[in-house]
Design a protein around this motif. Structure first.
Motif, PDB file in Angstrom:
ATOM      1  N   GLY A 174      83.816  82.589  59.138  1.00  0.00           N
ATOM      2  CA  GLY A 174      84.389  83.451  60.169  1.00  0.00           C
ATOM      3  C   GLY A 174      84.658  84.869  59.728  1.00  0.00           C
ATOM      4  N   CYS A 175      84.147  85.262  58.577  1.00  0.00           N
ATOM      5  CA  CYS A 175      84.311  86.634  58.091  1.00  0.00           C
ATOM      6  C   CYS A 175      83.298  87.521  58.818  1.00  0.00           C
ATOM      7  CB  CYS A 175      84.067  86.671  56.584  1.00  0.00           C
ATOM      8  SG  CYS A 175      84.292  88.286  55.826  1.00  0.00           S
ATOM      9  N   VAL A 176      83.753  88.668  59.319  1.00  0.00           N
ATOM     10  CA  VAL A 176      82.859  89.593  60.025  1.00  0.00           C
ATOM     11  C   VAL A 176      82.521  90.817  59.178  1.00  0.00           C
ATOM     12  CG1 VAL A 176      83.585  88.828  62.310  1.00  0.00           C
ATOM     13  CG2 VAL A 176      84.744  90.786  61.231  1.00  0.00           C
ATOM     14  N   GLY A 177      83.144  90.926  58.021  1.00  0.00           N
ATOM     15  CA  GLY A 177      82.868  92.050  57.135  1.00  0.00           C
ATOM     16  C   GLY A 177      83.933  92.168  56.071  1.00  0.00           C
ATOM     17  N   TYR A 178      83.695  93.089  55.160  1.00  0.00           N
ATOM     18  CA  TYR A 178      84.657  93.295  54.079  1.00  0.00           C
ATOM     19  C   TYR A 178      84.531  94.714  53.551  1.00  0.00           C
ATOM     20  CZ  TYR A 178      80.556  92.452  51.139  1.00  0.00           C
ATOM     21  OH  TYR A 178      79.311  92.514  50.575  1.00  0.00           O
ATOM     22  N   HIS A 179      85.606  95.194  52.961  1.00  0.00           N
ATOM     23  CA  HIS A 179      85.638  96.525  52.349  1.00  0.00           C
ATOM     24  C   HIS A 179      85.951  96.353  50.868  1.00  0.00           C
ATOM     25  CE1 HIS A 179      86.196 100.984  53.282  1.00  0.00           C
ATOM     26  NE2 HIS A 179      86.058 100.860  51.979  1.00  0.00           N
ATOM     27  N   VAL A 180      85.033  96.789  50.020  1.00  0.00           N
ATOM     28  CA  VAL A 180      85.223  96.742  48.582  1.00  0.00           C
ATOM     29  C   VAL A 180      85.817  98.075  48.142  1.00  0.00           C
ATOM     30  CG1 VAL A 180      84.118  96.499  46.316  1.00  0.00           C
ATOM     31  CG2 VAL A 180      83.273  95.170  48.270  1.00  0.00           C
ATOM     32  N   TRP A 181      86.989  98.013  47.576  1.00  0.00           N
ATOM     33  CA  TRP A 181      87.669  99.199  47.067  1.00  0.00           C
ATOM     34  C   TRP A 181      87.448  99.221  45.555  1.00  0.00           C
ATOM     35  CZ3 TRP A 181      89.350 102.227  50.868  1.00  0.00           C
ATOM     36  CH2 TRP A 181      89.568 101.642  52.119  1.00  0.00           C
ATOM     37  N   ILE A 182      86.347  99.852  45.136  1.00  0.00           N
ATOM     38  CA  ILE A 182      85.984  99.866  43.719  1.00  0.00           C
ATOM     39  C   ILE A 182      87.098 100.502  42.895  1.00  0.00           C
ATOM     40  CG2 ILE A 182      84.358 100.794  42.012  1.00  0.00           C
ATOM     41  CD1 ILE A 182      82.169 100.542  44.213  1.00  0.00           C
ATOM     42  N   ASP A 183      87.554 101.664  43.320  1.00  0.00           N
ATOM     43  CA  ASP A 183      88.597 102.353  42.560  1.00  0.00           C
ATOM     44  C   ASP A 183      89.948 101.644  42.660  1.00  0.00           C
ATOM     45  OD1 ASP A 183      86.701 104.204  41.768  1.00  0.00           O
ATOM     46  OD2 ASP A 183      87.263 105.683  43.284  1.00  0.00           O
ATOM     47  N   GLY A 184      90.177 100.895  43.733  1.00  0.00           N
ATOM     48  CA  GLY A 184      91.419 100.135  43.899  1.00  0.00           C
ATOM     49  C   GLY A 184      91.333  98.720  43.366  1.00  0.00           C
ATOM     50  N   GLN A 185      90.149  98.312  42.957  1.00  0.00           N
ATOM     51  CA  GLN A 185      89.887  97.023  42.323  1.00  0.00           C
ATOM     52  C   GLN A 185      90.280  95.813  43.178  1.00  0.00           C
ATOM     53  OE1 GLN A 185      91.604  97.175  38.382  1.00  0.00           O
ATOM     54  NE2 GLN A 185      89.921  98.410  37.632  1.00  0.00           N
ATOM     55  N   HIS A 186      89.929  95.882  44.465  1.00  0.00           N
ATOM     56  CA  HIS A 186      90.131  94.721  45.327  1.00  0.00           C
ATOM     57  C   HIS A 186      89.180  94.784  46.513  1.00  0.00           C
ATOM     58  CE1 HIS A 186      92.753  97.604  47.457  1.00  0.00           C
ATOM     59  NE2 HIS A 186      92.587  96.833  48.519  1.00  0.00           N
ATOM     60  N   VAL A 187      89.077  93.653  47.194  1.00  0.00           N
ATOM     61  CA  VAL A 187      88.235  93.541  48.383  1.00  0.00           C
ATOM     62  C   VAL A 187      89.101  93.048  49.526  1.00  0.00           C
ATOM     63  CG1 VAL A 187      86.158  92.499  49.390  1.00  0.00           C
ATOM     64  CG2 VAL A 187      86.265  92.903  46.920  1.00  0.00           C
ATOM     65  N   THR A 188      88.934  93.656  50.703  1.00  0.00           N
ATOM     66  CA  THR A 188      89.633  93.232  51.901  1.00  0.00           C
ATOM     67  C   THR A 188      88.606  92.616  52.841  1.00  0.00           C
ATOM     68  OG1 THR A 188      91.131  95.126  51.641  1.00  0.00           O
ATOM     69  CG2 THR A 188      91.195  93.963  53.736  1.00  0.00           C
ATOM     70  N   TYR A 189      88.779  91.344  53.181  1.00  0.00           N
ATOM     71  CA  TYR A 189      87.877  90.615  54.080  1.00  0.00           C
ATOM     72  C   TYR A 189      88.514  90.532  55.459  1.00  0.00           C
ATOM     73  CZ  TYR A 189      85.705  89.142  49.719  1.00  0.00           C
ATOM     74  OH  TYR A 189      85.085  89.131  48.495  1.00  0.00           O
ATOM     75  N   PHE A 190      87.685  90.597  56.513  1.00  0.00           N
ATOM     76  CA  PHE A 190      88.185  90.638  57.875  1.00  0.00           C
ATOM     77  C   PHE A 190      87.606  89.526  58.743  1.00  0.00           C
ATOM     78  CE2 PHE A 190      87.785  94.949  56.203  1.00  0.00           C
ATOM     79  CZ  PHE A 190      89.102  95.375  56.260  1.00  0.00           C
ATOM     80  N   GLY A 191      88.451  88.969  59.620  1.00  0.00           N
ATOM     81  CA  GLY A 191      88.012  88.035  60.642  1.00  0.00           C
ATOM     82  C   GLY A 191      87.906  88.763  61.971  1.00  0.00           C
ATOM     83  N   ALA A 192      87.268  88.133  62.942  1.00  0.00           N
ATOM     84  CA  ALA A 192      87.014  88.756  64.243  1.00  0.00           C
ATOM     85  C   ALA A 192      88.275  89.012  65.063  1.00  0.00           C
ATOM     86  CB  ALA A 192      86.045  87.896  65.052  1.00  0.00           C
TER      87      ALA A 192
END
Length: 143
Positions: A104-122
């Motif tokens: 159910g993930c619709v996308g994600y944002h990789v924050w290279i400089d922040g060293q984390h990934v934020t995953y999003f649902g619809a």
């Protein structure tokens, strides 16, 4: 005209290698960072990834997800299993795409400089995953 502050060919190569499953996530992140990218957003519904250089204009690349089936509800446990598999090197990117979309993930944002990934649902669901070995907290590091 000024020179670009990022390496477009290196960004494109990281994208191709990732889609082919021939470069693991940590190596993709390292290559993109070296190419001048501070973050990127993979939009499954639009079928594109937008790379955001630390300085300069956004770079858009195609992502083969448009029109593919996605789970109808956000399953954080299934998403975490796909993430952990990728971190262990057991799940390559093409498989990760399918598994995360099924979760159910619709996308994600990789924050290279922040060293984390934020995953999003619809429906606005969010899951945040720190890079393995990243310092606790979501504070960024300086490029």
């Amino acid at each position: 005209m000024t020179a670009r502050s990022y390496d477009l060919e290196a960004i494109a190569q990281c994208s191709r290698d990732s889609l082919a499953g021939s470069r693991p996530f940590p190596a993709v992140v390292a290559g993109l960072s070296e190419a001048g990218v501070g973050s990127y957003y993979a939009d499954y519904r639009a079928g594109q990834t937008v790379y955001y250089p630390r300085l300069g204009e956004a770079v858009v690349m195609q992502l083969p997800t448009k029109g593919k089936p996605m789970g109808s509800s956000f399953d954080a446990s299934a998403l975490q299993a796909a993430i952990k598999g990728a971190q262990r090197g057991e799940v390559v990117y093409p498989e990760f795409l399918a598994k995360s979309m099924a979760a159910g993930c619709v996308g994600y944002h990789v924050w290279i400089d922040g060293q984390h990934v934020t995953y999003f649902g619809a429906k606005g669901e969010v899951h945040v995953e720190r890079f393995p070995g990243a310092a606790s907290g979501l504070g960024g590091r300086q490029p």
